[in-house]
Scaffold this motif. Structure first.
Motif, mmCIF file in Angstrom:
data_model
loop_
_atom_site.group_PDB
_atom_site.id
_atom_site.type_symbol
_atom_site.label_atom_id
_atom_site.label_comp_id
_atom_site.label_asym_id
_atom_site.label_seq_id
_atom_site.Cartn_x
_atom_site.Cartn_y
_atom_site.Cartn_z
ATOM 1 N N MET A 41 21.378 10.073 -5.747
ATOM 2 C CA MET A 41 21.500 8.634 -5.665
ATOM 3 C C MET A 41 20.477 8.075 -4.685
ATOM 4 O O MET A 41 19.885 7.028 -4.924
ATOM 5 N N GLU A 42 20.229 8.773 -3.573
ATOM 6 C CA GLU A 42 19.251 8.329 -2.589
ATOM 7 C C GLU A 42 17.854 8.317 -3.197
ATOM 8 O O GLU A 42 17.070 7.418 -2.912
ATOM 9 N N PHE A 43 17.512 9.308 -4.035
ATOM 10 C CA PHE A 43 16.190 9.346 -4.636
ATOM 11 C C PHE A 43 15.971 8.156 -5.558
ATOM 12 O O PHE A 43 14.892 7.588 -5.595
ATOM 13 N N SER A 44 16.992 7.751 -6.310
ATOM 14 C CA SER A 44 16.818 6.587 -7.174
ATOM 15 C C SER A 44 16.701 5.324 -6.326
ATOM 16 O O SER A 44 15.954 4.407 -6.664
ATOM 17 N N LYS A 45 17.405 5.288 -5.198
ATOM 18 C CA LYS A 45 17.285 4.161 -4.275
ATOM 19 C C LYS A 45 15.876 4.136 -3.679
ATOM 20 O O LYS A 45 15.271 3.073 -3.561
ATOM 21 N N ILE A 46 15.348 5.285 -3.336
ATOM 22 C CA ILE A 46 13.994 5.374 -2.786
ATOM 23 C C ILE A 46 12.986 4.866 -3.808
ATOM 24 O O ILE A 46 12.017 4.198 -3.456
ATOM 25 N N GLY A 47 13.198 5.131 -5.082
ATOM 26 C CA GLY A 47 12.313 4.626 -6.132
ATOM 27 C C GLY A 47 12.254 3.112 -6.135
ATOM 28 O O GLY A 47 11.169 2.517 -6.265
ATOM 29 N N ARG A 48 13.403 2.462 -5.970
ATOM 30 C CA ARG A 48 13.434 0.998 -5.914
ATOM 31 C C ARG A 48 12.748 0.494 -4.641
ATOM 32 O O ARG A 48 12.063 -0.533 -4.663
ATOM 33 N N ILE A 49 12.914 1.228 -3.554
ATOM 34 C CA ILE A 49 12.272 0.837 -2.295
ATOM 35 C C ILE A 49 10.753 0.976 -2.406
ATOM 36 O O ILE A 49 10.009 0.123 -1.915
ATOM 37 N N ILE A 50 10.287 2.035 -3.065
ATOM 38 C CA ILE A 50 8.846 2.209 -3.279
ATOM 39 C C ILE A 50 8.299 1.023 -4.071
ATOM 40 O O ILE A 50 7.261 0.452 -3.721
ATOM 41 N N LYS A 51 8.992 0.653 -5.136
ATOM 42 C CA LYS A 51 8.556 -0.480 -5.949
ATOM 43 C C LYS A 51 8.449 -1.742 -5.099
ATOM 44 O O LYS A 51 7.436 -2.450 -5.135
ATOM 45 N N SER A 52 9.463 -2.006 -4.312
ATOM 46 C CA SER A 52 9.473 -3.199 -3.474
ATOM 47 C C SER A 52 8.353 -3.159 -2.429
ATOM 48 O O SER A 52 7.663 -4.154 -2.203
ATOM 49 N N ALA A 53 8.161 -1.994 -1.812
ATOM 50 C CA ALA A 53 7.106 -1.853 -0.799
ATOM 51 C C ALA A 53 5.727 -2.046 -1.419
ATOM 52 O O ALA A 53 4.855 -2.694 -0.825
ATOM 53 N N LEU A 54 5.524 -1.504 -2.628
ATOM 54 C CA LEU A 54 4.237 -1.674 -3.312
ATOM 55 C C LEU A 54 3.975 -3.144 -3.634
ATOM 56 O O LEU A 54 2.865 -3.643 -3.428
ATOM 57 N N LEU A 55 4.981 -3.830 -4.131
ATOM 58 C CA LEU A 55 4.802 -5.237 -4.482
ATOM 59 C C LEU A 55 4.521 -6.074 -3.237
ATOM 60 O O LEU A 55 3.662 -6.971 -3.264
ATOM 61 N N ASN A 56 5.222 -5.788 -2.137
ATOM 62 C CA ASN A 56 4.966 -6.515 -0.890
ATOM 63 C C ASN A 56 3.565 -6.239 -0.367
ATOM 64 O O ASN A 56 2.852 -7.165 0.030
ATOM 65 N N ALA A 57 3.168 -4.977 -0.354
ATOM 66 C CA ALA A 57 1.837 -4.617 0.137
ATOM 67 C C ALA A 57 0.755 -5.210 -0.765
ATOM 68 O O ALA A 57 -0.314 -5.604 -0.292
ATOM 69 N N GLN A 58 1.041 -5.297 -2.051
ATOM 70 C CA GLN A 58 0.069 -5.860 -2.982
ATOM 71 C C GLN A 58 -0.157 -7.350 -2.707
ATOM 72 O O GLN A 58 -1.286 -7.828 -2.793
ATOM 73 N N THR A 59 0.895 -8.060 -2.362
ATOM 74 C CA THR A 59 0.727 -9.486 -2.031
ATOM 75 C C THR A 59 -0.085 -9.663 -0.755
ATOM 76 O O THR A 59 -0.692 -10.709 -0.554
ATOM 77 N N GLU A 60 -0.104 -8.649 0.103
ATOM 78 C CA GLU A 60 -0.883 -8.686 1.345
ATOM 79 C C GLU A 60 -2.244 -8.004 1.189
ATOM 80 O O GLU A 60 -2.934 -7.775 2.178
ATOM 81 N N SER A 61 -2.601 -7.643 -0.038
ATOM 82 C CA SER A 61 -3.882 -6.976 -0.350
ATOM 83 C C SER A 61 -4.062 -5.682 0.440
ATOM 84 O O SER A 61 -5.145 -5.390 0.947
ATOM 85 N N ARG A 62 -2.994 -4.881 0.503
ATOM 86 C CA ARG A 62 -3.052 -3.607 1.229
ATOM 87 C C ARG A 62 -2.907 -2.414 0.300
ATOM 88 O O ARG A 62 -2.645 -1.313 0.750
ATOM 89 N N VAL A 63 -3.061 -2.601 -1.010
ATOM 90 C CA VAL A 63 -2.915 -1.512 -1.967
ATOM 91 C C VAL A 63 -4.272 -1.174 -2.573
ATOM 92 O O VAL A 63 -4.991 -2.061 -3.034
ATOM 93 N N ILE A 64 -4.605 0.105 -2.536
ATOM 94 C CA ILE A 64 -5.818 0.627 -3.172
ATOM 95 C C ILE A 64 -5.347 1.429 -4.379
ATOM 96 O O ILE A 64 -4.589 2.387 -4.227
ATOM 97 N N VAL A 65 -5.792 1.059 -5.573
ATOM 98 C CA VAL A 65 -5.295 1.670 -6.806
ATOM 99 C C VAL A 65 -6.361 2.546 -7.435
ATOM 100 O O VAL A 65 -7.514 2.145 -7.562
ATOM 101 N N GLY A 66 -5.945 3.746 -7.827
ATOM 102 C CA GLY A 66 -6.835 4.647 -8.554
ATOM 103 C C GLY A 66 -7.328 5.795 -7.694
ATOM 104 O O GLY A 66 -7.508 5.657 -6.477
ATOM 105 N N LEU A 67 -7.535 6.913 -8.339
ATOM 106 C CA LEU A 67 -7.949 8.134 -7.647
ATOM 107 C C LEU A 67 -9.323 7.976 -6.999
ATOM 108 O O LEU A 67 -9.506 8.281 -5.822
ATOM 109 N N SER A 68 -10.290 7.471 -7.733
ATOM 110 C CA SER A 68 -11.650 7.318 -7.189
ATOM 111 C C SER A 68 -11.676 6.331 -6.030
ATOM 112 O O SER A 68 -12.303 6.590 -4.998
#
Length: 182
Positions: A41-68
């Motif tokens: 149950m904690e792992f599925s909760k962590i998945g939702r937290i990751i999603k939320s953290a990514l969306l928040n960081a993306q609004t602050e332009s702190r996400v770098i996407v892609g391997l290269s």
């Protein structure tokens, strides 16, 4: 062999000891089952937290996407990265797999938290990308000062993810977090 009262008493004590050990063992098994369910149950909760953290960081332009892009950013400034989120690789592309393994090792070498997620498609959808991406970086929040107070700048989701990563830092195998369906 003559059975006397002492033998019977000794037998009863051994039997009581075995029963007690059996009860403790059954209780340990039940506790293990409960903790496994709780961790799932904690792992599925962590998945939702990751999603939320990514969306928040993306609004602050702190996400770098892609391997290269991730490799390029890390080669210039690894100290600025908080998380490296990597999707489980699909079989087939040996060159990409080697880059991902090296990226993961580089992140551990530079104390960057690595979080493995279950699906590159889900990761890409969360990030709003049409192409399938296998990893992204989340940069540390920037205050304009030194890096000594980064902990204070983390939002709630990022703090939870830091705690999650710390819990598995020395584990030989890190769990794969299931991202929510988007």
């Amino acid at each position: 062999m003559v059975v006397n009262e002492a033998h019977i008493q000794h037998y009863r004590q051994n039997l009581e000891g075995l029963n007690l050990k059996l009860e403790q063992h059954l209780e340990d098994i039940q506790n293990l089952k409960n903790s496994t369910k709780q961790k799932q149950m904690e792992f599925s909760k962590i998945g939702r937290i990751i999603k939320s953290a990514l969306l928040n960081a993306q609004t602050e332009s702190r996400v770098i996407v892609g391997l290269s892009a991730a490799i390029q950013v890390l080669s210039k400034n690894p100290e600025g990265t908080l998380f490296c989120i990597m999707a489980v690789p699909k079989n087939g592309d040996a060159a990409t797999h080697m880059q991902e393994v090296l990226l993961e090792a580089f992140c551990y070498e530079h104390d960057i938290y690595v979080i493995k997620v279950d699906c590159p498609t889900k990761l890409s959808r969360i990030l709003g990308k049409t192409e399938i991406e296998t990893c992204c970086l989340v940069q540390k929040p920037w205050s304009g000062g030194d890096d000594s107070n980064v902990e204070e700048l983390l939002n709630k989701q990022e703090s939870v993810l830091v705690d999650y990563c710390e819990a598995f830092w020395d584990a030989p195998k890190h769990p794969i977090v299931e991202l929510p369906v988007v």
